[in-house]
Design an enzyme around this catalytic site. Structure first.
Site, mmCIF file in Angstrom:
data_model
loop_
_atom_site.group_PDB
_atom_site.id
_atom_site.type_symbol
_atom_site.label_atom_id
_atom_site.label_comp_id
_atom_site.label_asym_id
_atom_site.label_seq_id
_atom_site.Cartn_x
_atom_site.Cartn_y
_atom_site.Cartn_z
ATOM 1 N N GLU A 64 -6.370 10.174 -10.661
ATOM 2 C CA GLU A 64 -7.227 10.827 -9.669
ATOM 3 C C GLU A 64 -8.285 11.719 -10.299
ATOM 4 O O GLU A 64 -9.425 11.777 -9.840
ATOM 5 C CB GLU A 64 -6.370 11.656 -8.695
ATOM 6 C CG GLU A 64 -5.638 10.836 -7.633
ATOM 7 C CD GLU A 64 -4.362 10.177 -8.131
ATOM 8 O OE1 GLU A 64 -4.003 10.386 -9.320
ATOM 9 O OE2 GLU A 64 -3.711 9.463 -7.351
ATOM 10 N N HIS A 133 3.000 14.055 1.585
ATOM 11 C CA HIS A 133 2.030 13.083 2.107
ATOM 12 C C HIS A 133 1.447 13.491 3.458
ATOM 13 O O HIS A 133 0.797 12.660 4.087
ATOM 14 C CB HIS A 133 2.705 11.723 2.306
ATOM 15 C CG HIS A 133 2.798 10.873 1.084
ATOM 16 N ND1 HIS A 133 3.575 11.190 0.012
ATOM 17 C CD2 HIS A 133 2.192 9.696 0.752
ATOM 18 C CE1 HIS A 133 3.475 10.226 -0.916
ATOM 19 N NE2 HIS A 133 2.640 9.330 -0.495
HETATM 20 C C1 LIG Z 1 -0.700 10.845 -7.320
HETATM 21 C C2 LIG Z 1 -0.474 9.728 -6.402
HETATM 22 N N1 LIG Z 1 -1.447 8.810 -6.256
HETATM 23 C C3 LIG Z 1 -1.260 7.758 -5.432
HETATM 24 C C4 LIG Z 1 -0.099 7.599 -4.724
HETATM 25 C C5 LIG Z 1 0.109 6.408 -3.789
HETATM 26 N N2 LIG Z 1 1.052 5.466 -4.412
HETATM 27 C C6 LIG Z 1 2.353 5.532 -4.133
HETATM 28 S S1 LIG Z 1 3.237 4.450 -5.050
HETATM 29 C C7 LIG Z 1 1.874 3.904 -5.848
HETATM 30 C C8 LIG Z 1 2.021 2.854 -6.909
HETATM 31 C C9 LIG Z 1 2.808 3.345 -8.071
HETATM 32 O O1 LIG Z 1 3.088 2.289 -8.941
HETATM 33 P P1 LIG Z 1 4.175 2.396 -10.060
HETATM 34 O O2 LIG Z 1 4.058 3.712 -10.746
HETATM 35 O O3 LIG Z 1 4.035 1.189 -10.909
HETATM 36 O O4 LIG Z 1 5.569 2.381 -9.305
HETATM 37 P P2 LIG Z 1 6.157 1.258 -8.354
HETATM 38 O O5 LIG Z 1 5.736 1.593 -6.968
HETATM 39 O O6 LIG Z 1 5.659 -0.046 -8.820
HETATM 40 O O7 LIG Z 1 7.635 1.380 -8.488
HETATM 41 C C10 LIG Z 1 0.739 4.529 -5.372
HETATM 42 C C11 LIG Z 1 -0.622 4.234 -5.826
HETATM 43 C C12 LIG Z 1 0.869 8.604 -4.878
HETATM 44 N N3 LIG Z 1 2.007 8.579 -4.191
HETATM 45 N N4 LIG Z 1 0.657 9.640 -5.725
#
Ligand SMILES: Cc1ncc(C[n+]2csc(CCOP(=O)(O)OP(=O)(O)O)c2C)c(N)n1
Ligand SMILES: Cc1ncc(C[n+]2csc(CCOP(=O)(O)OP(=O)(O)O)c2C)c(N)n1
Ligand SMILES: [Mg+2]
Ligand SMILES: [Mg+2]
Lengths: 329, 334, 334, 329
Positions: A64, A133
């Site tokens: 971000e 959130h």
């Molecule tokens: C700082 C932040 N940015 C964006 C999000 C929205 N978001 C939630 S899960 C996710 C993907 C995360 O991917 P990963 O770290 O690979 O974990 P996975 O969901 O695949 O287990 C996003 C973009 C968030 N929760 N927090």
């Protein structure tokens, strides 16, 4: 000639606004997490990748601070970036870039460098997404000089504020209340850019000024309708632009109604509602027939359980009850 | 703090260029020496971070940049501002807080900006410039402009999350950023060893698949050479490059630093390697400079600085009525 | 998305352990399947992120942890909560938003906490758990407690600045953190290749001088083995270790994901490698399990889940008067 | 028996507070950039490294988010960390940890995990450090439920608030106005912990309530002295704890004076002063003889030049002039 109307959602209106901006100005591009291949975390940018390609609908890694700062840099470099941060909660990771760079560049450089950047993000509760959130921080952001802060509550504004923000030479933050995305209403076929320096009086009444913005505006509409059945007629003002505030709008209203109630989804202490109240205090004290009141969110990190979340957020019933008490004593 | 992996001394290119590099370094040195005086005289206030000892870096890197390129620097940016081509008067007036300062007195020492020379600050948040540089390069990439954005930062900044995010973005998107690490081995009082689990900074950058080079930052010819290669690579590939310049600040971090964290010997050791002294000696060895040329050079610079001070002294204060100007472009809104 | 560098299938240790691992994976799988049903029935709301397909990771890693160790997880943490030893009832009631939920209905699916089992969340900010884990390990280090803090995260989180800062701190200060990357190749809709300039995640971690290993995250025996080695190293050295588990989520990111970003073939390909299916087959090959044992296992789990649902259904709602409780420890202050 | 007094600076008082905490409780440690070998960027922690060693006086890399978050983790793990962030401006890099973790842990976990963490940082302008080193964001932080926000303005509080904050089971942020570090005053030899839930009435008068905190408190003292020469007697209230606010303190004062002026170094819109004004509006409207007023910082990123910075900050002259106008009309 009658105005032609279309039915659509708040989300559709945002999507149209984005599409139009991308079509009108080659310098415009959209950048953020999952804006492209995923279609936008709230589906706002759906379809845009196909139309404009991955250079202009740019998926970013989870970074971000860097991609928000890159938006600042790109704006300085001649582009008109639209940065999407999924929700305001994650924008805290980018706050250094927003406050220490975007908001200060013009001033620190003595007017040399303006930053024509637009940052969009979802905000607010009501979806049982709990304490990381669901917060409403747009009023808090409105504390920062050097940025402008918008909060579209209607389809017209969802559709039209973006282009106006892109025309603005300075950084503009647009906060989209997430609960409004599926809201269906009608919009004029020829809807276009809207002013972003004025509040809007949506409903007129003589008894009380209901001042609000964002998702709470709709609660005020509902409350106003109920109050009207009681014979209580209220002004309903949508602040729309939280910084700079259109003070004139609510002072004019208060001069007529002599009573004001502010409804704001932010936490009460230090809310935007406090600022509105303080301005009325300073500039309309002698016109008041009763103290200005505020209905805000309870000062808790948002709980997950539905009944608790509802209890934490401003609700129609409390707006109605407070308004009644204020008018009838 | 070993410099073993640093390449051998570069040959001097030619007399004219060498003299030019010496002159640029001296301009920075003398300008800053004057600034400390003026600080003590309370003409300059706030924080004042000196580049003394590190001049070879800004001067060498500037050689590799065209006027069309962009520079993003830190609060220790007098050197960059000067070699970028800004007038000393505009910089000095800025540090005086006068209206003829490059930022009308709003920025001060830490925030020198220049639109003509594409200097985008002067950023006083450590690491704050990384994403800006990535964005400037992104704008060039999108507009198909073959320009370089040069991002200067201290080694201390590499611990910040923004370094990581920005290196990844620049590499992932193949953006033309020349990352220049001014490794002076300390972040305020924190030695590199206390700040990084891996002190080989190039290897850190390589973890983003960004090509790297390390150079003796006390040798301006070496820096110029390395920066040229690095910026050529950026221009050819349109992709980032990481250049580490190993250098040292001879002065305290700012004007309020008791320097408890390093020994006088260590400082003196590095002072032996003063980039100005060593270039002067090499020029003398070659017979490319003599005392009278040097004297003339110093005189010219003294004159330039004196007139900059004069300019700053003469300049007016910004009117207090303009306090809220430049908060927004459309004056008056608040 | 090649898995070539992943080591060959690990041998099955012994019948008892293997059955235990199967049971744990099945408990997660069935619990989550039930959860999706309950989501459709609107009993569970908010975001619901399923671990289905990834069970081998949580189960294998849990084997290497003692009850005294700490776990910091993400919003995709049902699996970790279950194998950590929490009762399904407390988890289910939490997702119902009931007062008997592990967090009295305040957290929901993304925020499962447990003091007894040292589960410190359940964090819905991607990357937000890294510094917490470092701090827990720092506390142990300062108190000379020989415990491990296990920090689980997705590969997408590695682009965040907090990954960088935290890896550096853990390594610089030599803190006992076991970093477990659950690499499922996607961060929502963003493929690893679109998120990282270097997709070899171990090499990224190695840039902090942290030892690493990569393991087939679809093979629970392999994960258990690798996690054991990794945690042993952490215990011996008191220093961090990075373990990458390559896995896949079979379901959408959350309940609102049209899955436009990956093909059905790709998903189906990975489903062939289902950790539960493959362990079951291996157990059958060995003759360590038969259909009736399996049936019994499923029955027991079904019973456990049914009673968890029952518990959640029976539980009360928190009183709205307690809305502002737990904002501060001294109730009432606001 | 007469109270024994010592002369010392605000900085010394902070240093003593730190030393005492480190001596009293083994779980306490200090962590931040340059707190050790450098002696603290504002020399507050000078000498502590020698006394307590590098494990407890822990220099960190430039990683605000990670070491602040590590403070949260260490607090959860049984320690009593004091995290120092050099200035509030840099704390924006750590805001995600502060708001999304420190402030929410207790609530999200339904009371399972409290976070006994203290975060100290310098704040405010007046040192010509320009737009990235001079802002006063403590009032803005006071918007966040789940944290407590303190701002010591006196030696007593500089000395005593830390220990009280460490005894608190929840995260406490302590904001130290950087201009006060060299301020010399006297302090009782036996000065110790102080209450952190009450504002303090420093001076009494009947004509006006001057409500302030931090470095502006001292400007209010000066203003009060000047006003007294005119025969205008004012209450001077030091809010001290900005969250939770001691509302009672200023309501009591306003009930007596019927007039209030709030002086706050934060930017005006959305300032803590707005909150105080709104509370007076809501709870003391009928006791007011005149509208509550605010003197805040101009809404600009702080300019470097001295005269411009002075113009941006609240000053004694404007406090005096406003107070006179409010009392005499
Ligand atoms: C700082 C932040 N940015 C964006 C999000 C929205 N978001 C939630 S899960 C996710 C993907 C995360 O991917 P990963 O770290 O690979 O974990 P996975 O969901 O695949 O287990 C996003 C973009 C968030 N929760 N927090
Ligand atoms: C985010 C942030 N944290 C802390 C500071 C205070 N600070 C200013 S310079 C500095 C040291 C930076 O060291 P380095 O990056 O090596 O650059 P150098 O000063 O050595 O040129 C620190 C800690 C700051 N300005 N910004
Ligand atoms: Mg350095
Ligand atoms: Mg993933």
């Amino acid at each position: 000639m009658e105005q032609q109307l279309r039915k659509m959602t708040y989300r559709d209106a945002l999507n149209e606004g984005l599409r139009e901006a991308l079509q009108k100005d080659e310098r415009v591009f959209l950048m953020g997490e999952d804006v492209g291949r995923y279609g936008g975390c709230f589906a706002v940018s759906k379809g845009l990748l196909d139309e404009f390609g991955p250079e202009r609908i740019r998926d970013t890694p989870l970074s971000e601070s860097a991609f928000t700062g890159a938006g600042i840099g790109a704006a300085l470099g001649g582009m008109r970036p639209i940065v999407e941060i999924m929700t305001v909660n994650f924008s805290l990771l980018a706050l250094d870039q927003i406050m220490n760079n975007a908001a200060t560049y013009l001033h620190m450089s003595g007017g040399l460098f303006n930053v024509p950047l637009v940052i969009r993000m979802a905000t607010g509760g009501g979806k049982q997404l709990a304490a990381q959130h669901s917060h409403s921080l747009e009023g808090w952001y409105a504390h920062i000089p050097g940025i402008k802060v918008l909060c579209p509550a209607t389809l017209e504004d969802a559709r039209g504020m973006l282009w106006s923000a892109l025309l603005d030479p300075d950084p503009v933050l647009i906060f989209e209340p997430a609960v409004l995305y599926p809201m269906e209403r009608t919009l004029a076929v020829d809807a276009g850019p809207v002013a972003i320096d004025k509040a809007k009086l949506h409903r007129e009444g003589k008894d009380l000024s209901l001042i609000s913005y964002g998702s709470c505006l709709h609660k005020c509409f509902d409350a106003a309708a109920i109050l009207a059945e009681d014979g209580i007629e209220v002004d309903v003002i949508d602040l729309r632009t939280l910084r700079p505030l259109d003070t004139e709008s609510f002072l004019t209203s208060v001069a007529k109604t002599h009573r004001a109630l502010i409804v704001d989804e932010g936490w009460r202490s230090g809310s935007l509602a406090a600022e509105v109240s303080a301005r009325i205090m300073e500039q309309a004290f002698y016109q008041l027939d009763a103290p200005v009141e505020r209905i805000c969110s309870a000062e808790v990190p948002m709980p997950y359980a539905k009944h608790m979340e509802e209890a934490a957020l401003p609700q129609v019933a409390s707006i109605v009850a407070t308004a009644r008490r204020m008018v009838h004593g | 703090m070993t410099n073993t992996d640093i390449k051998a001394r570069q040959p001097l290119a030619n007399q004219e260029q060498s003299l030019h590099l010496l002159r640029q370094m001296l301009r920075i040195r003398r300008f800053e020496e004057k600034s400390t005086e003026l600080y003590s005289a309370m003409k300059i206030r706030g924080f004042l971070h000196l580049y003394i000892g590190e001049e070879a870096v800004a001067v060498g890197v500037a050689e590799a940049l065209s006027t069309d390129d962009a520079v993003v620097a830190t609060y220790r940016e007098h050197g960059h501002a000067i070699v970028r081509g800004m007038s000393m008067g505009a910089i000095m007036a800025e540090m005086y807080g006068k209206v003829d300062g490059c930022c009308r007195g709003r920025g001060g020492s830490m925030h020198l900006f220049d639109a003509e020379h594409r200097l985008y600050g002067g950023n006083a948040i450590v690491g704050g410039g990384f994403p800006i540089a990535v964005g400037l390069a992104l704008a060039d990439h999108l507009q198909k402009k073959a320009r370089v954005t040069c991002c200067c930062f201290g080694e201390g900044a590499m611990a910040e999350g923004e370094f990581h995010e920005s290196m990844n973005l620049a590499s992932l998107w193949q953006l033309p950023v020349l990352f220049v690490c001014e490794n002076n081995f300390y972040a305020m009082g924190t030695a590199l060893e206390l700040s990084e689990s891996v002190v080989d900074l190039s290897s850190k950058a390589a973890a983003y698949a960004v090509p790297t080079a390390t150079v003796d930052g006390m040798d301006v010819i070496a820096v110029a050479e390395a920066a040229k290669k690095a910026s050529d690579t950026v221009r050819e590939t349109g992709a980032p490059f990481f250049l580490e310049c190993r250098t040292y600040r001879f002065r305290p971090h700012s004007m309020f630093d008791p320097e408890l964290y390093r020994s006088k010997q260590e400082v003196d050791g590095w002072k032996q390697r003063c980039p100005i002294l060593s270039l002067t000696n090499r020029l003398k060895e070659k017979g490319w400079i003599d005392d009278s040329t040097l004297e003339k050079l110093e005189e010219d610079i003294a004159t330039e600085i004196a007139s900059a001070v004069d300019f700053a002294e003469q300049s007016e204060w910004e009117s207090v009525e303009d306090l809220t100007r430049f908060v927004y472009s459309d004056v008056g809104v608040n």
